[in-house]
Structures are given as C-alpha cells and as structure tokens.
Scaffold this active site. Structure first.
Site, PDB file in Angstrom:
ATOM      1  N   ASP A   1       7.488   2.114   3.329  1.00 38.55           N
ATOM      2  CA  ASP A   1       8.089   0.785   3.232  1.00 38.55           C
ATOM      3  C   ASP A   1       7.326  -0.082   2.240  1.00 38.55           C
ATOM      4  O   ASP A   1       7.902  -0.951   1.589  1.00 38.55           O
ATOM      5  CB  ASP A   1       8.114   0.130   4.614  1.00 38.55           C
ATOM      6  CG  ASP A   1       8.959   0.938   5.597  1.00 38.55           C
ATOM      7  OD1 ASP A   1      10.140   1.166   5.309  1.00 38.55           O
ATOM      8  OD2 ASP A   1       8.415   1.347   6.639  1.00 38.55           O
TER       9      ASP A   1
ATOM     10  N   GLY B   1       8.384   9.040   2.828  1.00 38.06           N
ATOM     11  CA  GLY B   1       8.560   7.793   2.101  1.00 38.06           C
ATOM     12  C   GLY B   1       7.607   6.729   2.592  1.00 38.06           C
ATOM     13  O   GLY B   1       6.668   6.995   3.349  1.00 38.06           O
TER      14      GLY B   1
ATOM     15  N   LYS C   1       8.548  -0.462  -4.117  1.00 32.96           N
ATOM     16  CA  LYS C   1       7.681  -0.360  -2.931  1.00 32.96           C
ATOM     17  C   LYS C   1       6.202  -0.532  -3.271  1.00 32.96           C
ATOM     18  O   LYS C   1       5.387  -0.728  -2.377  1.00 32.96           O
ATOM     19  CB  LYS C   1       7.882   0.992  -2.237  1.00 32.96           C
ATOM     20  CG  LYS C   1       9.307   1.247  -1.758  1.00 32.96           C
ATOM     21  CD  LYS C   1       9.734   0.242  -0.720  1.00 32.96           C
ATOM     22  CE  LYS C   1      11.034   0.628  -0.029  1.00 32.96           C
ATOM     23  NZ  LYS C   1      12.197   0.679  -0.924  1.00 32.96           N
TER      24      LYS C   1
ATOM     25  N   GLU D   1       5.023  10.768  12.215  1.00 35.30           N
ATOM     26  CA  GLU D   1       4.683  10.831  10.795  1.00 35.30           C
ATOM     27  C   GLU D   1       3.169  10.824  10.602  1.00 35.30           C
ATOM     28  O   GLU D   1       2.632  11.576   9.781  1.00 35.30           O
ATOM     29  CB  GLU D   1       5.320   9.642  10.059  1.00 35.30           C
ATOM     30  CG  GLU D   1       6.835   9.724   9.961  1.00 35.30           C
ATOM     31  CD  GLU D   1       7.470   8.457   9.429  1.00 35.30           C
ATOM     32  OE1 GLU D   1       8.657   8.508   9.082  1.00 35.30           O
ATOM     33  OE2 GLU D   1       6.792   7.412   9.365  1.00 35.30           O
TER      34      GLU D   1
ATOM     35  N   GLY E   1       7.121   3.096   9.057  1.00 34.86           N
ATOM     36  CA  GLY E   1       7.629   2.901  10.406  1.00 34.86           C
ATOM     37  C   GLY E   1       8.870   2.048  10.503  1.00 34.86           C
ATOM     38  O   GLY E   1       9.314   1.718  11.599  1.00 34.86           O
ATOM     39  N   GLY E   2       9.454   1.690   9.345  1.00 35.21           N
ATOM     40  CA  GLY E   2      10.702   0.933   9.389  1.00 35.21           C
ATOM     41  C   GLY E   2      11.791   1.682  10.147  1.00 35.21           C
ATOM     42  O   GLY E   2      12.651   1.077  10.784  1.00 35.21           O
TER      43      GLY E   2
ATOM     44  N   GLY F   1      13.627   9.074   6.877  1.00 40.64           N
ATOM     45  CA  GLY F   1      14.114   7.910   6.147  1.00 40.64           C
ATOM     46  C   GLY F   1      15.088   8.270   5.041  1.00 40.64           C
ATOM     47  O   GLY F   1      15.350   9.445   4.766  1.00 40.64           O
ATOM     48  N   SER F   2      15.605   7.247   4.390  1.00 43.12           N
ATOM     49  CA  SER F   2      16.641   7.456   3.382  1.00 43.12           C
ATOM     50  C   SER F   2      16.129   8.239   2.172  1.00 43.12           C
ATOM     51  O   SER F   2      16.847   9.082   1.619  1.00 43.12           O
ATOM     52  CB  SER F   2      17.210   6.103   2.928  1.00 43.12           C
ATOM     53  OG  SER F   2      16.176   5.256   2.433  1.00 43.12           O
TER      54      SER F   2
END
Length: 220
Positions: free
Chosen positions: A84, A82, A121, A103, A95-96, A29-30
């Site tokens: 969501d 990370g 978040k 993971e 899981g986005g 993720g980002s």
C-alpha cells in the site's frame, strides 16, 4: 497507462527476478492477481506456491498451480507481494486487503521478498495510508485505547474478518519516522496479532510500474 496497467507491468516484471523451480510465495491483492496470472505462464517450471490468503489460493488453483501449506515446505526462495506504501528503504505498509499476518509470516520465511507496485506507492514518509493492525476480537477496544496513547487514530474496519478470524483496526494520523520502532511497539500490545509495517523484514527489491517501464529499486 492506467493504474491497473502499471500494476500489471510490475507484476509480469517479477518473473525476471524469481528462480524457476521450487515453491514461490504469493501475496494478496490486485497487483498480485496479475502476478498469479503471469506465474501461470511458467507453471511448468515451478513446483507450486504457498499462498497468503484464501482469495489468492483460489486464483492459483484455478490456473492449475498446486498450493502447499507453509509447514510442508520450509524456507521459500522467493516471495512476491504488493504494498500500500513503500519508502526508499523498502520498508512497507501492507494489509489494505486484510491478509497482513499471513503475508508477514511468508515474508519472514522467504529468502527474497520481491515487492510489486505502481510508482505512486513510493513515498518518503510512511503513514498517509492508514496502518492496519490485526487484533484478537475481544481486545479491540483495549488495543484501540493503547494506540490512541501513541498518537494514532484507530478506526474499526467494520464488517471485515481476517482469514485468521480476527479483526482490523486501521490507524490514521501518523507520520511514521521510525518504522522499526513503531512495528515493535505495536506488536508488544497485548491482543495485537501483528501490524502492517514491514520494516524489520522489508522488501529486498521493489519493482514499480511506470510510464517509462518498470523501475527496479534495490538499495542493498
């Protein structure tokens, strides 16, 4: 500060919570992209990484960090990823990005799970973010019908295939008051690979980027 700057702040703070040496588990993720960049600054002090996705593997290897298969290394000391959404018990929705199964496997195999995110978040009740459920393709319609019986509103993530060659249903409409119970119930539906609730194995520490610096939440 921008949301991305807050993510970067949390990601670099994670370096203070991992023990150098050994193998580091790395999510997707980002926010994790920032952590991979941070990890590159100490790559001489670790033996390598186990990655949860093809995307993260490519970024790690681009930094010259060796990536191992989980079967090659056994237990991982620290896993960084990370979220969501996170509640105050450090139960998560993940899981986005669609990497939830790998993971969850790495988190289960790790002694310490360090979650990194921006402070937006952290919420009281999980479920505003749609809950991803990874399913075997032939079971998609059946699983969706079973989820509707549970009160959820599943939407097929069109055009997306996981690294495991499965598909995702994103479930809307739930206020998740009992995350552990729902995680088990969903996993017991035939055709479900796993779901994005990380409640049975929550994070051990949550690092939140904020305007006042990184906030550390560790309820244990």
């Amino acid at each position: 500060m921008t949301a991305d700057e807050l993510k970067k702040q949390a990601a670099y703070s994670a370096l203070d919570h991992i023990t150098t040496g050994g193998i580091i588990g790395v999510g997707t993720g980002s926010t994790v992209n920032h952590f991979i960049d941070a990890l590159a600054t100490i790559k001489g002090k670790i033996d390598g990484a186990v990655s949860s996705s093809i995307v993260s593997t490519k970024r790690l290897e681009a930094h010259g960090i060796e990536v191992f298969e989980l079967n090659e290394v056994g237990t991982i000391q620290s896993y960084v990823d990370g979220a969501d959404e996170a509640n105050h018990y450090l139960q998560l929705i993940k899981g986005g990005g669609g990497a939830l199964t790998r993971e969850k496997i790495i988190a289960a195999a790790s002694e310490k799970f360090i979650c990194i995110a921006d402070e937006s978040k952290l919420i009281h009740v999980l479920g505003k973010f749609p809950l991803p459920v990874e399913v075997v393709p032939m079971s998609r319609s059946y699983v969706a019908r079973e989820i509707v019986k549970l009160g959820g509103q599943p939407i097929y993530r069109e055009g997306f295939v996981t690294d495991n060659s499965n598909v995702i249903l994103d479930v809307h409409g739930w206020d998740i008051m009992e995350p552990i119970s729902l995680e088990k119930t969903l996993n017991n539906i035939v055709g479900v690979v796993t779901n994005g609730l990380f409640a049975m194995r929550p994070a051990d520490v949550l690092l939140l980027g904020s305007e006042d610096g990184t906030k550390v939440i560790n309820p244990k």
